[in-house]
Scaffold this active site. Structure first.
Site, PDB file in Angstrom:
ATOM      1  CG  HIS A 170      18.836  37.054  68.512  1.00 22.24           C
ATOM      2  ND1 HIS A 170      18.260  38.040  67.732  1.00 22.24           N
ATOM      3  CD2 HIS A 170      19.251  36.106  67.642  1.00 22.24           C
ATOM      4  CE1 HIS A 170      18.327  37.688  66.465  1.00 22.24           C
ATOM      5  NE2 HIS A 170      18.920  36.519  66.385  1.00 22.24           N
ATOM      6  NE  ARG A 186      16.304  38.878  61.914  1.00 24.85           N
ATOM      7  CZ  ARG A 186      17.255  37.985  62.202  1.00 24.85           C
ATOM      8  NH1 ARG A 186      17.054  37.083  63.135  1.00 24.85           N
ATOM      9  NH2 ARG A 186      18.422  38.026  61.576  1.00 24.85           N
TER      10      ARG A 186
HETATM   11  P1  NAP Z   1      15.622  30.364  54.241  1.00 26.26           P
HETATM   12  O1  NAP Z   1      16.479  29.202  53.914  1.00 26.26           O
HETATM   13  O2  NAP Z   1      15.580  31.523  53.305  1.00 26.26           O
HETATM   14  O3  NAP Z   1      14.125  29.787  54.442  1.00 26.26           O
HETATM   15  C1  NAP Z   1      13.039  30.638  54.657  1.00 26.26           C
HETATM   16  C2  NAP Z   1      11.762  29.816  54.627  1.00 26.26           C
HETATM   17  O4  NAP Z   1      10.660  30.705  54.918  1.00 26.26           O
HETATM   18  C3  NAP Z   1      11.485  29.217  53.236  1.00 26.26           C
HETATM   19  O5  NAP Z   1      10.866  27.956  53.368  1.00 26.26           O
HETATM   20  C4  NAP Z   1      10.506  30.229  52.640  1.00 26.26           C
HETATM   21  O6  NAP Z   1       9.627  29.710  51.661  1.00 26.26           O
HETATM   22  C5  NAP Z   1       9.704  30.603  53.866  1.00 26.26           C
HETATM   23  N1  NAP Z   1       9.021  31.893  53.627  1.00 26.26           N
HETATM   24  C6  NAP Z   1       9.554  33.079  53.288  1.00 26.26           C
HETATM   25  N2  NAP Z   1       8.586  33.994  53.104  1.00 26.26           N
HETATM   26  C7  NAP Z   1       7.417  33.354  53.324  1.00 26.26           C
HETATM   27  C8  NAP Z   1       6.062  33.754  53.255  1.00 26.26           C
HETATM   28  N3  NAP Z   1       5.708  34.988  52.937  1.00 26.26           N
HETATM   29  N4  NAP Z   1       5.124  32.827  53.507  1.00 26.26           N
HETATM   30  C9  NAP Z   1       5.462  31.545  53.819  1.00 26.26           C
HETATM   31  N5  NAP Z   1       6.741  31.092  53.896  1.00 26.26           N
HETATM   32  C10 NAP Z   1       7.700  32.001  53.642  1.00 26.26           C
HETATM   33  O7  NAP Z   1      15.982  30.958  55.673  1.00 26.26           O
HETATM   34  P2  NAP Z   1      16.668  30.191  56.914  1.00 26.26           P
HETATM   35  O8  NAP Z   1      18.139  30.084  56.731  1.00 26.26           O
HETATM   36  O9  NAP Z   1      15.894  28.953  57.186  1.00 26.26           O
HETATM   37  O10 NAP Z   1      16.443  31.274  58.088  1.00 26.26           O
HETATM   38  C11 NAP Z   1      15.150  31.737  58.444  1.00 26.26           C
HETATM   39  C12 NAP Z   1      15.258  32.937  59.360  1.00 26.26           C
HETATM   40  O11 NAP Z   1      15.687  32.533  60.660  1.00 26.26           O
HETATM   41  C13 NAP Z   1      16.314  33.972  58.948  1.00 26.26           C
HETATM   42  O12 NAP Z   1      15.800  34.837  57.957  1.00 26.26           O
HETATM   43  C14 NAP Z   1      16.570  34.692  60.240  1.00 26.26           C
HETATM   44  O13 NAP Z   1      15.692  35.798  60.374  1.00 26.26           O
HETATM   45  C15 NAP Z   1      16.210  33.681  61.314  1.00 26.26           C
HETATM   46  N6  NAP Z   1      17.375  33.269  62.139  1.00 26.26           N
HETATM   47  C16 NAP Z   1      17.298  33.412  63.486  1.00 26.26           C
HETATM   48  C17 NAP Z   1      18.364  33.009  64.277  1.00 26.26           C
HETATM   49  C18 NAP Z   1      18.312  33.128  65.783  1.00 26.26           C
HETATM   50  O14 NAP Z   1      19.309  32.879  66.442  1.00 26.26           O
HETATM   51  N7  NAP Z   1      17.186  33.494  66.375  1.00 26.26           N
HETATM   52  C19 NAP Z   1      19.504  32.454  63.688  1.00 26.26           C
HETATM   53  C20 NAP Z   1      19.538  32.315  62.305  1.00 26.26           C
HETATM   54  C21 NAP Z   1      18.469  32.723  61.536  1.00 26.26           C
HETATM   55  P3  NAP Z   1      10.202  29.053  50.281  1.00 26.26           P
HETATM   56  O15 NAP Z   1      10.758  27.710  50.689  1.00 26.26           O
HETATM   57  O16 NAP Z   1       8.999  28.941  49.425  1.00 26.26           O
HETATM   58  O17 NAP Z   1      11.255  29.995  49.766  1.00 26.26           O
END
Ligand code: NAP
Length: 314
Positions: free
Chosen positions: A277, A229
């Site tokens: 994106h 993001r």
């Molecule tokens: P997820 O499964 O919820 O994983 C998020 C990871 O970030 C987890 O390891 C979490 O830690 C870590 N995290 C969260 N807050 C943190 C903090 N304050 N400090 C350190 N680490 C932190 O999410 P995901 O499915 O992997 O997706 C991640 C993000 O990618 C989405 O939220 C979205 O914004 C983005 N995204 C982008 C696209 C694109 O096309 N550009 C597509 C899909 C998603 P823990 O393991 O400890 O919970």
């Protein structure tokens, strides 16, 4: 008979129609209708909404929702628009999206690892100059976020031979990855990575996380890839770090404002790659299958799938 499932989105009809078609075909036993097609009685009975950037007032028009299924993996806007104590939100966790993101992380890591921005610049100046080759084992990638997407990206990078470090909020393990958590862990990852990749959700804690101080803590000459993001990176601090040569290149797929305004200087910055994106788009078919499984499980057991912790923000 089950209540009608509402489909709420601000997508244009052109985008919305194929999503609806995929969902209806994955759930032939259900009736899925956009809000405008629901009668007042159906709106009252509806317990499940499938949403993609819904207007908050559309969500509020369904007073008895048991849960909301998002078509997107990132749900910060949806969560911000819901009242306190609103229905649980289930975000999309689709292995196909993780695979696509891992592919993008690998592709753009190679882009930086194999010095493509530098050779593109050299070509524009008709310069024939060879730079030293570094093996993947001599090149380290720091993943910020080890969730559904980060774990799969880590696997792809490890398989390709890169040195991989990962940082998450709570301690995690991943095969072949040196993992870190907490403030000190972040500094260690930033200071030792040739490329830092953001795969964290946007929350109160991650907004502005990569500011001047953290960018300065990165290894001189390192690259940055932001696929999560825009507001996680303070853009003017990033541009300053690129301009003074502390960082070499940034690959940005996400921005504070999307589409990126045509007036933005990022479009023509020589050390920035702008992507619209596209790193991991939702796959309509596989997403519909994941959502169908979630809904069938709920109809059978009454159990709401793993959902977003509203306080934590993801
Ligand atoms: P997820 O499964 O919820 O994983 C998020 C990871 O970030 C987890 O390891 C979490 O830690 C870590 N995290 C969260 N807050 C943190 C903090 N304050 N400090 C350190 N680490 C932190 O999410 P995901 O499915 O992997 O997706 C991640 C993000 O990618 C989405 O939220 C979205 O914004 C983005 N995204 C982008 C696209 C694109 O096309 N550009 C597509 C899909 C998603 P823990 O393991 O400890 O919970």
């Amino acid at each position: 008979m089950s209540s009608t499932i509402a489909f709420l989105s601000r997508m244009s009809a052109e985008y919305q129609t194929p999503y609806l078609a995929s969902l209806r075909s994955a759930l032939p036993e259900e009736t899925i209708q956009p809000l405008h097609a629901l009668t007042p009685a159906q709106r009252t009975e509806t317990t499940i909404a499938i949403v993609a950037n819904p207007a908050p007032e559309d969500v509020a028009a369904l007073p008895n929702l048991a849960w909301i299924q998002s078509l997107w993996a990132g749900v910060e806007q949806l969560v911000a628009g819901l009242p306190a104590g609103g229905p649980p939100v289930v975000r999309l966790v689709d292995p196909e999206m993780s695979r696509t993101m891992a592919e993008a992380v690998l592709a753009w890591t190679y882009y930086l690892h194999r010095d493509m921005p530098r050779y593109t610049r050299q070509q524009s100046m008709r310069v024939w100059r060879q730079h030293a080759y570094r093996k993947p084992s001599q090149f380290s990638v720091g993943l910020l976020g080890l969730g559904a997407l980060g774990t799969e990206a880590a696997r792809a990078l490890v398989n390709a031979g890169f040195v991989v470090r990962g940082w998450s909020r709570s301690p995690r393990t991943a095969p072949g990855v040196e993992t870190f958590a907490g403030e000190a862990g972040l500094d260690a990852v930033l200071a030792s990575s040739d490329v830092v990749v953001s795969l964290m959700p946007l929350t109160a804690q991650t907004a502005g996380l990569l500011d001047a101080k953290r960018l300065h803590a990165m290894k001189p000459g390192a690259g940055l890839i932001n696929f999560s993001r825009g507001p996680i990176v303070v853009m003017q601090d990033l541009v300053a770090a690129l301009d003074r040569g502390h960082l070499s290149h940034a690959v940005l797929d996400v921005f504070d404002i999307e589409p990126l305004p045509t007036t933005s200087g990022l479009w023509e910055h020589p050390n920035v790659t702008v992507l619209p994106h596209i790193s991991a788009p939702t796959d309509q078919q596989t997403a519909a299958r994941v959502i169908a499984a979630n809904i069938r499980e709920y109809r059978l057991s009454g159990r709401i799938p793993g959902n977003v912790d509203i306080v934590r923000g993801y």
